[in-house]
Design a protein around this motif. Structure first.
Motif, PDB file in Angstrom:
ATOM      1  N   LEU A 122      28.109 -48.977   8.031  1.00  0.00           N
ATOM      2  CA  LEU A 122      26.790 -49.241   8.609  1.00  0.00           C
ATOM      3  C   LEU A 122      26.163 -47.968   9.159  1.00  0.00           C
ATOM      4  CD1 LEU A 122      27.290 -52.717  10.329  1.00  0.00           C
ATOM      5  CD2 LEU A 122      26.402 -52.178   8.055  1.00  0.00           C
ATOM      6  N   LEU A 123      26.975 -47.053   9.659  1.00  0.00           N
ATOM      7  CA  LEU A 123      26.431 -45.762  10.065  1.00  0.00           C
ATOM      8  C   LEU A 123      25.819 -45.049   8.864  1.00  0.00           C
ATOM      9  CD1 LEU A 123      29.223 -44.419  12.486  1.00  0.00           C
ATOM     10  CD2 LEU A 123      27.196 -45.782  13.039  1.00  0.00           C
ATOM     11  N   GLU A 124      26.536 -45.094   7.740  1.00  0.00           N
ATOM     12  CA  GLU A 124      26.013 -44.472   6.520  1.00  0.00           C
ATOM     13  C   GLU A 124      24.743 -45.168   6.061  1.00  0.00           C
ATOM     14  OE1 GLU A 124      27.478 -43.490   1.934  1.00  0.00           O
ATOM     15  OE2 GLU A 124      28.827 -44.466   3.343  1.00  0.00           O
ATOM     16  N   TRP A 125      24.699 -46.498   6.180  1.00  0.00           N
ATOM     17  CA  TRP A 125      23.537 -47.275   5.726  1.00  0.00           C
ATOM     18  C   TRP A 125      22.270 -46.881   6.479  1.00  0.00           C
ATOM     19  CZ3 TRP A 125      20.479 -51.118   8.164  1.00  0.00           C
ATOM     20  CH2 TRP A 125      19.637 -51.841   7.301  1.00  0.00           C
ATOM     21  N   CYS A 126      22.413 -46.581   7.779  1.00  0.00           N
ATOM     22  CA  CYS A 126      21.216 -46.220   8.551  1.00  0.00           C
ATOM     23  C   CYS A 126      21.035 -44.711   8.651  1.00  0.00           C
ATOM     24  CB  CYS A 126      21.199 -46.880   9.917  1.00  0.00           C
ATOM     25  SG  CYS A 126      22.493 -46.354  11.038  1.00  0.00           S
ATOM     26  N   GLY A 127      21.853 -43.954   7.912  1.00  0.00           N
ATOM     27  CA  GLY A 127      21.583 -42.537   7.747  1.00  0.00           C
ATOM     28  C   GLY A 127      22.153 -41.617   8.800  1.00  0.00           C
ATOM     29  N   VAL A 128      23.239 -42.037   9.476  1.00  0.00           N
ATOM     30  CA  VAL A 128      23.841 -41.167  10.485  1.00  0.00           C
ATOM     31  C   VAL A 128      25.326 -40.989  10.202  1.00  0.00           C
ATOM     32  CG1 VAL A 128      22.168 -41.848  12.232  1.00  0.00           C
ATOM     33  CG2 VAL A 128      24.362 -43.039  12.117  1.00  0.00           C
ATOM     34  N   SER A 129      25.897 -39.933  10.755  1.00  0.00           N
ATOM     35  CA  SER A 129      27.313 -39.649  10.563  1.00  0.00           C
ATOM     36  C   SER A 129      28.120 -40.232  11.718  1.00  0.00           C
ATOM     37  CB  SER A 129      27.533 -38.136  10.499  1.00  0.00           C
ATOM     38  OG  SER A 129      27.212 -37.550  11.757  1.00  0.00           O
ATOM     39  N   GLU A 130      29.451 -40.262  11.550  1.00  0.00           N
ATOM     40  CA  GLU A 130      30.308 -40.780  12.623  1.00  0.00           C
ATOM     41  C   GLU A 130      30.231 -39.900  13.867  1.00  0.00           C
ATOM     42  OE1 GLU A 130      34.191 -42.439  11.669  1.00  0.00           O
ATOM     43  OE2 GLU A 130      33.717 -42.254   9.532  1.00  0.00           O
ATOM     44  N   SER A 131      29.986 -38.604  13.693  1.00  0.00           N
ATOM     45  CA  SER A 131      29.885 -37.707  14.847  1.00  0.00           C
ATOM     46  C   SER A 131      28.619 -37.962  15.656  1.00  0.00           C
ATOM     47  CB  SER A 131      29.908 -36.250  14.380  1.00  0.00           C
ATOM     48  OG  SER A 131      28.779 -35.965  13.570  1.00  0.00           O
ATOM     49  N   PHE A 132      27.682 -38.733  15.085  1.00  0.00           N
ATOM     50  CA  PHE A 132      26.437 -39.078  15.778  1.00  0.00           C
ATOM     51  C   PHE A 132      26.702 -40.043  16.926  1.00  0.00           C
ATOM     52  CE2 PHE A 132      22.430 -41.634  15.911  1.00  0.00           C
ATOM     53  CZ  PHE A 132      21.525 -40.608  16.136  1.00  0.00           C
ATOM     54  N   MET A 133      27.838 -40.769  16.860  1.00  0.00           N
ATOM     55  CA  MET A 133      28.149 -41.784  17.862  1.00  0.00           C
ATOM     56  C   MET A 133      29.272 -41.291  18.769  1.00  0.00           C
ATOM     57  SD  MET A 133      25.927 -43.849  16.678  1.00  0.00           S
ATOM     58  CE  MET A 133      26.190 -45.232  17.794  1.00  0.00           C
ATOM     59  N   PRO A 134      29.122 -41.409  20.095  1.00  0.00           N
ATOM     60  CA  PRO A 134      30.175 -40.960  21.014  1.00  0.00           C
ATOM     61  C   PRO A 134      31.405 -41.871  20.955  1.00  0.00           C
ATOM     62  CG  PRO A 134      28.047 -41.245  22.131  1.00  0.00           C
ATOM     63  CD  PRO A 134      27.941 -41.908  20.795  1.00  0.00           C
ATOM     64  N   GLU A 135      32.489 -41.399  21.580  1.00  0.00           N
ATOM     65  CA  GLU A 135      33.688 -42.232  21.669  1.00  0.00           C
ATOM     66  C   GLU A 135      33.396 -43.459  22.526  1.00  0.00           C
ATOM     67  OE1 GLU A 135      37.057 -41.014  24.005  1.00  0.00           O
ATOM     68  OE2 GLU A 135      35.831 -39.666  25.219  1.00  0.00           O
ATOM     69  N   ILE A 136      34.097 -44.545  22.237  1.00  0.00           N
ATOM     70  CA  ILE A 136      33.891 -45.809  22.944  1.00  0.00           C
ATOM     71  C   ILE A 136      34.919 -45.937  24.066  1.00  0.00           C
ATOM     72  CG2 ILE A 136      33.960 -48.325  22.723  1.00  0.00           C
ATOM     73  CD1 ILE A 136      33.022 -47.839  19.786  1.00  0.00           C
ATOM     74  N   LEU A 137      34.439 -46.239  25.266  1.00  0.00           N
ATOM     75  CA  LEU A 137      35.300 -46.423  26.426  1.00  0.00           C
ATOM     76  C   LEU A 137      35.096 -47.823  27.004  1.00  0.00           C
ATOM     77  CD1 LEU A 137      34.827 -42.994  28.261  1.00  0.00           C
ATOM     78  CD2 LEU A 137      36.655 -43.664  26.682  1.00  0.00           C
ATOM     79  N   GLN A 138      36.122 -48.355  27.638  1.00  0.00           N
ATOM     80  CA  GLN A 138      36.094 -49.713  28.175  1.00  0.00           C
ATOM     81  C   GLN A 138      35.545 -49.735  29.601  1.00  0.00           C
ATOM     82  OE1 GLN A 138      36.870 -52.687  26.668  1.00  0.00           O
ATOM     83  NE2 GLN A 138      37.049 -51.495  24.769  1.00  0.00           N
ATOM     84  N   PRO A 139      34.982 -50.882  30.025  1.00  0.00           N
ATOM     85  CA  PRO A 139      34.576 -51.025  31.429  1.00  0.00           C
ATOM     86  C   PRO A 139      35.756 -50.719  32.356  1.00  0.00           C
ATOM     87  CG  PRO A 139      33.882 -52.933  30.145  1.00  0.00           C
ATOM     88  CD  PRO A 139      34.756 -52.121  29.251  1.00  0.00           C
ATOM     89  N   ALA A 196      19.220 -33.720  11.899  1.00  0.00           N
ATOM     90  CA  ALA A 196      19.319 -33.581  13.360  1.00  0.00           C
ATOM     91  C   ALA A 196      20.782 -33.529  13.781  1.00  0.00           C
ATOM     92  CB  ALA A 196      18.612 -34.746  14.044  1.00  0.00           C
ATOM     93  N   ASP A 197      21.121 -32.586  14.640  1.00  0.00           N
ATOM     94  CA  ASP A 197      22.499 -32.437  15.108  1.00  0.00           C
ATOM     95  C   ASP A 197      22.586 -32.977  16.532  1.00  0.00           C
ATOM     96  OD1 ASP A 197      25.128 -31.778  14.988  1.00  0.00           O
ATOM     97  OD2 ASP A 197      24.844 -29.635  15.358  1.00  0.00           O
ATOM     98  N   ASN A 198      22.344 -34.283  16.670  1.00  0.00           N
ATOM     99  CA  ASN A 198      22.290 -34.924  17.977  1.00  0.00           C
ATOM    100  C   ASN A 198      23.345 -36.011  18.062  1.00  0.00           C
ATOM    101  OD1 ASN A 198      19.948 -33.395  18.529  1.00  0.00           O
ATOM    102  ND2 ASN A 198      18.665 -34.941  17.536  1.00  0.00           N
ATOM    103  N   GLN A 199      23.497 -36.568  19.261  1.00  0.00           N
ATOM    104  CA  GLN A 199      24.311 -37.758  19.459  1.00  0.00           C
ATOM    105  C   GLN A 199      23.461 -38.839  20.102  1.00  0.00           C
ATOM    106  OE1 GLN A 199      27.984 -36.553  21.593  1.00  0.00           O
ATOM    107  NE2 GLN A 199      29.089 -37.560  19.941  1.00  0.00           N
ATOM    108  N   LEU A 200      23.810 -40.093  19.783  1.00  0.00           N
ATOM    109  CA  LEU A 200      23.086 -41.248  20.298  1.00  0.00           C
ATOM    110  C   LEU A 200      23.742 -41.747  21.578  1.00  0.00           C
ATOM    111  CD1 LEU A 200      21.688 -44.293  18.424  1.00  0.00           C
ATOM    112  CD2 LEU A 200      23.350 -44.695  20.237  1.00  0.00           C
ATOM    113  N   PHE A 201      22.929 -41.997  22.599  1.00  0.00           N
ATOM    114  CA  PHE A 201      23.404 -42.573  23.851  1.00  0.00           C
ATOM    115  C   PHE A 201      22.539 -43.787  24.173  1.00  0.00           C
ATOM    116  CE2 PHE A 201      24.962 -38.341  23.925  1.00  0.00           C
ATOM    117  CZ  PHE A 201      26.056 -38.291  24.779  1.00  0.00           C
ATOM    118  N   LEU A 202      23.171 -44.946  24.323  1.00  0.00           N
ATOM    119  CA  LEU A 202      22.440 -46.100  24.830  1.00  0.00           C
ATOM    120  C   LEU A 202      22.003 -45.813  26.271  1.00  0.00           C
ATOM    121  CD1 LEU A 202      24.745 -48.837  23.311  1.00  0.00           C
ATOM    122  CD2 LEU A 202      22.479 -48.151  22.488  1.00  0.00           C
ATOM    123  N   ILE A 203      21.070 -46.599  26.780  1.00  0.00           N
ATOM    124  CA  ILE A 203      20.409 -46.251  28.046  1.00  0.00           C
ATOM    125  C   ILE A 203      21.398 -45.992  29.193  1.00  0.00           C
ATOM    126  CG2 ILE A 203      18.758 -47.004  29.799  1.00  0.00           C
ATOM    127  CD1 ILE A 203      17.464 -46.182  27.131  1.00  0.00           C
TER     128      ILE A 203
END
Length: 463
Positions: A195-212, A152-159
């Motif tokens: 841990l990303l590798e352990w659960c089967g996803v790549s680093e590109s699967f996760m968006p950049e992290i931004l602060q409040p 899957a060529d997707n990205q993960l977004f929390l709610i």
């Protein structure tokens, strides 16, 4: 405080999505105080499908858009931010489509996942993340969905990130909610490749992290034509609802206080300036605003009582609690964190009855309240021990802070004063982070404004 708002003030909007309900509120600053009005409320419950428990994203999206529209009709909206519960996620394709179902953290797919971990895996995950191992954490949800993610060529977004994407098309993951996934380092504040590798996803699967406090820009073109929304910006609050709630805990000295964010769940902890890695003791280092760490444990909150009330078809909580009062001193107790209490079900009273060998409603409610109070007091003593702090006060915020009987029980069981409120701590934290980011607070801190905005209720322990 909740009130009718002055028309000429700068108006900011908080969207607070809870696991059982949602609210949209408009807030303004008046003489150094926060005043706000909830302009839209709605229910939110997972739906049972052939694919298990999922969230109704289409309904949630419609409710959020309705709330924004109502806010805009009442006056120009300067900014909006969304917070929600943690760990659950949606997937967005390269083309911008929201993919597949939004699984609920109570879905059965993660049942038994912790028992299947090797000792080495437990040690590695705990040492890298500093988080309590909970089966519904995003890491384990992804591990159980590994087959569905292949190719899957997707990205993960929390709610909340998903809703901020809906509003701006900006791809990002806000830090405080990202810190609950069990995939983030509390030290580097970045995703952990192993841990990303352990659960089967790549680093590109996760968006950049931004602060409040990060400004994501203006609402996308699809919302700008609505009344009052033409110049509305999206400002990240602390998007984990507990992080926003803790931001609004009116502590004057965070070094001597514990907090309880009390609702469906109770989160019991303290605020630290640095993470405290405690191995397998079950404490979580979750991210807070302004670089702080929320050292906490999740425990069951009012969920058990909510499900009992649903089973009894009773919406009169005051009557249920009143009926429990004669039995509080002799109540039998049980561990509210037993796995049997996790799943929803109309048999919840039977589950409690099995533990206490009682069927009377008043005795069941008394057992729930006393058990929650004893577990809360135990965790406050425990966090004092592991941090070496002398804790002399407990702040309770959120919906559970309205439960005067439970507040008094916690004071009695802990031997400490309990300071209750604000009830709407999450909304206040969300709104005040937006005001802070825009430079509207001047020299005041967020907690200065909170203390000025409502009256404290203190429950002294009884001998």
């Amino acid at each position: 405080m909740e009130a009718c708002l002055p028309l000429m003030s700068v108006r900011r909007v908080a969207v607070d999505l809870g696991a059982s309900s949602g609210r949209v509120a408009v807030g303004v600053l008046v003489d150094g105080r926060l005043e706000f009005e909830v302009v839209h409320r709605f229910e939110n419950h997972p739906i049972e499908t052939s694919n298990g428990l999922i969230w109704d994203f289409d309904k949630l999206s419609a409710e959020v858009i309705t709330g924004l529209s109502v806010a805009g009709v009442a006056g120009e909206v300067a900014s909006v931010g969304v917070d929600s519960w943690a760990v659950d996620y949606g997937l967005v394709s390269d083309d911008g489509d929201i993919m597949a179902d939004l699984y609920c953290y109570r879905h059965s797919r993660t049942d038994g996942i912790l028992e299947r971990l090797t000792d080495s895996e437990r040690e590695t995950i705990t040492s890298l993340t500093g988080l309590q191992l909970l089966p519904f954490n995003t890491l384990f949800q992804l591990k159980c969905a590994e087959d569905d993610l292949e190719g899957a060529d997707n990205q993960l977004f929390l709610i909340p990130d998903l809703f901020h994407y809906l509003l701006t098309y900006r791809r990002a993951s806000e830090y405080t909610n990202a810190s609950t996934t069990q995939m983030l380092s509390p030290v580097t504040k970045q995703w952990i490749p192993e841990l990303l590798e352990w659960c089967g996803v790549s680093e590109s699967f996760m968006p950049e992290i931004l602060q409040p406090g990060t400004n994501l820009g203006e609402l996308s073109w699809r919302f700008k034509s609505a009344q009052g929304l033409a110049n509305t910006e999206v400002i990240l609050p602390a998007t984990h609802d507990t992080a926003s709630a803790v931001l609004a805990v009116p502590m004057e000295d965070s070094g001597t206080c514990a907090y309880v964010s009390s609702g469906t769940w109770s989160l019991v902890g303290v605020e630290l300036q640095e993470p405290l890695m405690l191995g397998n003791q079950g404490w979580s280092n979750e991210g807070g605003a302004f670089g702080t760490t929320r050292l906490l444990k999740n425990m069951m909150g009012l969920w058990i009582l909510q499900e009992c009330a649903r089973s009894w078809d009773s919406s009169d909580w005051d009557a249920l609690i009143e009926a429990s009062i004669p039995f509080l001193s002799s109540a039998r107790t049980f561990d509210p964190d037993l796995p049997k209490f996790m799943a929803p079900g109309l048999d919840m009273p039977d589950r409690v009855s099995f533990e206490i060998d009682e069927t009377d409603r008043g005795k069941i409610v008394a057992a729930i309240l006393v058990s929650l109070a004893e577990k809360t007091a135990m965790l406050v003593r425990e966090v004092a021990q592991v941090t070496g702090r002398k804790i002399d006060r407990i702040h309770i915020v959120g919906g559970g802070s309205q439960n005067r009987v439970l507040n008094q029980l916690i004071a009695d069981r802990s031997g400490m004063p309990v300071v209750a409120g604000p009830v709407e701590a999450t909304l206040m934290g969300n709104l005040l982070m937006q005001f802070h980011a825009a430079g509207d607070l001047g020299s005041d801190t967020i907690r200065d404004v909170v203390r000025r905005s409502f009256e404290l209720t203190v429950f002294e322990p009884k001998p």
